[in-house]
Scaffold this motif. Structure first.
Motif, PDB file in Angstrom:
ATOM      1  N   ALA A   1     -59.646  -2.891   8.667  1.00  0.00           N
ATOM      2  CA  ALA A   1     -59.121  -3.992   9.769  1.00  0.00           C
ATOM      3  C   ALA A   1     -58.149  -4.647   8.736  1.00  0.00           C
ATOM      4  N   LEU A   2     -58.422  -5.134   7.696  1.00  0.00           N
ATOM      5  CA  LEU A   2     -57.379  -5.781   6.895  1.00  0.00           C
ATOM      6  C   LEU A   2     -56.044  -4.874   6.757  1.00  0.00           C
ATOM      7  N   VAL A   3     -55.932  -3.794   6.461  1.00  0.00           N
ATOM      8  CA  VAL A   3     -55.022  -2.931   6.296  1.00  0.00           C
ATOM      9  C   VAL A   3     -54.275  -2.811   7.418  1.00  0.00           C
ATOM     10  N   LYS A   4     -54.741  -2.790   8.748  1.00  0.00           N
ATOM     11  CA  LYS A   4     -54.266  -2.429   9.964  1.00  0.00           C
ATOM     12  C   LYS A   4     -53.566  -3.946  10.420  1.00  0.00           C
ATOM     13  N   GLU A   5     -54.119  -4.870   9.828  1.00  0.00           N
ATOM     14  CA  GLU A   5     -53.622  -6.242  10.012  1.00  0.00           C
ATOM     15  C   GLU A   5     -52.084  -6.297   9.197  1.00  0.00           C
ATOM     16  N   LEU A   6     -52.330  -6.062   8.048  1.00  0.00           N
ATOM     17  CA  LEU A   6     -51.112  -6.058   6.955  1.00  0.00           C
ATOM     18  C   LEU A   6     -49.994  -5.150   7.555  1.00  0.00           C
ATOM     19  N   ALA A   7     -50.326  -4.192   8.107  1.00  0.00           N
ATOM     20  CA  ALA A   7     -49.350  -3.104   8.405  1.00  0.00           C
ATOM     21  C   ALA A   7     -48.159  -3.699   9.441  1.00  0.00           C
ATOM     22  N   GLN A   8     -48.432  -4.571  10.157  1.00  0.00           N
ATOM     23  CA  GLN A   8     -47.644  -5.251  11.171  1.00  0.00           C
ATOM     24  C   GLN A   8     -46.308  -5.881  10.356  1.00  0.00           C
ATOM     25  N   PHE A   9     -46.572  -6.120   9.139  1.00  0.00           N
ATOM     26  CA  PHE A   9     -45.497  -6.941   8.235  1.00  0.00           C
ATOM     27  C   PHE A   9     -44.401  -5.907   7.672  1.00  0.00           C
ATOM     28  N   ASP A  10     -44.704  -4.881   7.683  1.00  0.00           N
ATOM     29  CA  ASP A  10     -43.581  -3.875   7.168  1.00  0.00           C
ATOM     30  C   ASP A  10     -43.346  -4.529   5.534  1.00  0.00           C
ATOM     31  N   LEU A  11     -44.517  -4.468   4.774  1.00  0.00           N
ATOM     32  CA  LEU A  11     -44.423  -5.109   3.461  1.00  0.00           C
ATOM     33  C   LEU A  11     -43.721  -4.281   2.613  1.00  0.00           C
ATOM     34  N   ALA A  12     -43.325  -4.404   1.363  1.00  0.00           N
ATOM     35  CA  ALA A  12     -42.543  -3.766   0.455  1.00  0.00           C
ATOM     36  C   ALA A  12     -43.261  -2.583  -0.014  1.00  0.00           C
ATOM     37  N   TYR A  13     -44.639  -3.048  -0.579  1.00  0.00           N
ATOM     38  CA  TYR A  13     -45.730  -1.907  -0.659  1.00  0.00           C
ATOM     39  C   TYR A  13     -47.049  -2.779  -0.619  1.00  0.00           C
ATOM     40  N   LEU A  14     -48.321  -1.892  -0.610  1.00  0.00           N
ATOM     41  CA  LEU A  14     -49.587  -2.061  -0.787  1.00  0.00           C
ATOM     42  C   LEU A  14     -50.095  -1.618  -2.059  1.00  0.00           C
ATOM     43  N   HIS A  15     -50.609  -2.266  -2.925  1.00  0.00           N
ATOM     44  CA  HIS A  15     -51.158  -2.095  -4.160  1.00  0.00           C
ATOM     45  C   HIS A  15     -52.773  -1.877  -4.195  1.00  0.00           C
ATOM     46  N   LEU A  16     -53.062  -0.849  -4.423  1.00  0.00           N
ATOM     47  CA  LEU A  16     -54.534  -0.767  -4.172  1.00  0.00           C
ATOM     48  C   LEU A  16     -55.031  -0.163  -5.709  1.00  0.00           C
ATOM     49  N   GLU A  17     -56.361  -0.887  -6.013  1.00  0.00           N
ATOM     50  CA  GLU A  17     -56.780  -0.509  -7.344  1.00  0.00           C
ATOM     51  C   GLU A  17     -58.139   0.725  -7.049  1.00  0.00           C
ATOM     52  N   VAL A  18     -58.070   1.563  -7.821  1.00  0.00           N
ATOM     53  CA  VAL A  18     -59.293   2.628  -7.440  1.00  0.00           C
ATOM     54  C   VAL A  18     -60.511   2.327  -7.763  1.00  0.00           C
ATOM     55  N   THR A  19     -60.966   1.239  -6.653  1.00  0.00           N
ATOM     56  CA  THR A  19     -62.303   0.689  -7.173  1.00  0.00           C
ATOM     57  C   THR A  19     -63.496   0.832  -6.053  1.00  0.00           C
ATOM     58  N   THR A  20     -63.023   2.093  -5.320  1.00  0.00           N
ATOM     59  CA  THR A  20     -63.921   2.366  -4.307  1.00  0.00           C
ATOM     60  C   THR A  20     -64.014   3.937  -4.320  1.00  0.00           C
ATOM     61  N   ASP A  21     -64.748   4.715  -3.288  1.00  0.00           N
ATOM     62  CA  ASP A  21     -64.480   5.974  -3.297  1.00  0.00           C
ATOM     63  C   ASP A  21     -63.341   6.505  -2.628  1.00  0.00           C
ATOM     64  N   GLU A  22     -62.799   7.844  -2.940  1.00  0.00           N
ATOM     65  CA  GLU A  22     -61.612   8.357  -2.613  1.00  0.00           C
ATOM     66  C   GLU A  22     -61.394   8.464  -0.861  1.00  0.00           C
ATOM     67  N   ALA A  23     -62.789   8.806  -0.415  1.00  0.00           N
ATOM     68  CA  ALA A  23     -62.586   8.998   1.251  1.00  0.00           C
ATOM     69  C   ALA A  23     -62.040   7.827   1.723  1.00  0.00           C
ATOM     70  N   THR A  24     -62.551   6.750   1.190  1.00  0.00           N
ATOM     71  CA  THR A  24     -61.997   5.184   1.934  1.00  0.00           C
ATOM     72  C   THR A  24     -60.621   4.837   1.359  1.00  0.00           C
ATOM     73  N   LEU A  25     -60.157   5.327   0.318  1.00  0.00           N
ATOM     74  CA  LEU A  25     -58.949   5.254  -0.045  1.00  0.00           C
ATOM     75  C   LEU A  25     -57.802   6.107   0.725  1.00  0.00           C
ATOM     76  N   ALA A  26     -58.190   7.504   1.089  1.00  0.00           N
ATOM     77  CA  ALA A  26     -57.619   8.343   1.800  1.00  0.00           C
ATOM     78  C   ALA A  26     -57.388   7.708   3.246  1.00  0.00           C
ATOM     79  N   THR A  27     -58.481   6.956   3.755  1.00  0.00           N
ATOM     80  CA  THR A  27     -58.289   6.499   4.961  1.00  0.00           C
ATOM     81  C   THR A  27     -57.176   5.202   5.190  1.00  0.00           C
TER      82      THR A  27
END
Length: 357
Positions: A245-271
């Motif tokens: 839900a959060l990433v879908k909302e943030l996607a509307q802004f066309d930000l410079a980048y999204l910075h993710l830490e590997v703090t959850t499983d790879e399947a979620t990060l792939a999504t």
């Protein structure tokens, strides 16, 4: 496949490589949250990184988490940062400021104020204070009327950061600090429009980002997230749904980048990679502990669709990290005792690689 050493166009900024220096607290600021000449030297030494993200910078006095950290909420702080941004640019580098509001992760002895957070729920563990670690105090729950003021503080700091010469900003939405506290259902017990449902708990993050975009432009704005991390006691029981839900909302802004830490499983990060239409930065190293990101980690995440890879602890003791990675040179070990002790030892004293004669 892309490599760490390919160039990359990050909005209006051309990066010579995809190696990013991750934000790391070093508590070397002067009284009043002022940046110093030593800080200018520290960052300039690491200017071969494709991009540097600064240590966390508080956007207000109440937003200060740790003693010895710099700010971006006074004219004096803006002026002090100019020596840092000038030095990095003179050495050919690019620098974003990480805007970090500590929320409940603070102490009255640090800034003279009772910490404020989404709810009156203290953080887990001891917080740093001028006299050493102390139990996290009970925070004051923000009123509904004042929550937007704290969201706006990120934008105000971003505007001052651009004035000070930063190329952009990264909002710290990770690791149990204020944005993360609003996301987590055990630190956010609110019953107003900022709490309860996922749509309400992501509202603060979206408002902070939106106001920052309005202040300095989307191409200069980014955010860091740590899905599922439990630092400072935050707990998210619905990680895939929450961050989708959060990433879908943030996607509307066309930000410079999204910075993710590997703090959850790879399947979620792939999504999340599939949902995010723009530049994705991955930090593979654990947020806490002695481990650090390796070239193998970086290659793995580039294969998984990351555009940029951030390195944290490896940059502390290897100011020439890009060159060491490019040439397969050994990495120097960092002295953890010096991470937060202040002074130049373990800060400006790590040399570049010395080739044998």
């Amino acid at each position: 496949m892309n490599t760490l050493f390919d160039n990359y166009q990050l909005g209006h900024i051309a990066l010579p490589n995809r190696v990013v220096m991750a934000p790391m607290t070093r508590v070397r600021a002067a009284a009043g949250g002022l940046a110093t000449h030593e800080m200018a030297t520290y960052y300039a030494q690491r200017a071969t990184a494709g991009l540097i993200v600064s240590e966390g910078v508080q956007p207000s006095l109440i937003g200060q988490s740790n003693p010895g950290t710099p700010g971006l909420h006074t004219a004096e702080q803006v002026e002090s940062w100019r020596q840092v941004t000038t030095a990095v640019h003179a050495n050919g580098g690019r620098l974003f400021a990480q805007i970090m509001h500590g929320g409940r992760v603070s102490h009255p002895s640090t800034n003279g104020l009772q910490p404020a957070g989404p709810s009156a729920v203290p953080a887990t563990g001891d917080v740093f204070t001028p006299t050493g670690p102390q139990p996290a105090p009970m925070p004051r729950a923000m009123t509904t009327a004042e929550v937007p003021e704290h969201a706006r503080s990120y934008a105000d700091a971003a505007r001052l950061g651009v004035e000070a010469g930063f190329d952009g900003v990264e909002l710290h939405g990770a690791n149990g600090y204020l944005i993360s506290q609003f996301l987590a259902d055990n630190s956010n017990l609110r019953t107003d429009r900022y709490g309860g449902s996922i749509a309400n708990r992501i509202r603060f993050a979206v408002e902070a980002v939106g106001q920052t975009v309005d202040a300095i432009g989307a191409e200069r704005t980014s955010i860091r997230l740590s899905p599922g991390a439990t630092i400072w006691g935050v707990q998210e029981d619905d990680v895939p749904a929450l961050y989708t839900a959060l990433v879908k909302e943030l996607a509307q802004f066309d930000l410079a980048y999204l910075h993710l830490e590997v703090t959850t499983d790879e399947a979620t990060l792939a999504t999340l990679r599939k949902l995010w239409p723009g530049t994705l930065m991955i930090n593979p190293g654990p947020p806490l502990g002695p481990g650090q990101t390796t070239p193998a980690d970086a290659d793995h995440w580039l294969r998984q669709g990351a555009d940029l890879i951030s390195f944290g602890r490896a940059f502390i003791s290897n100011p020439d990290l890009v060159e060491r990675l490019r040439n397969g040179l050994p990495l120097a070990a960092a002295d953890e005792v010096t991470y937060f002790q202040g002074g130049n030892d373990g800060y400006l004293t790590y040399p570049p690689y010395r080739y044998a004669a």
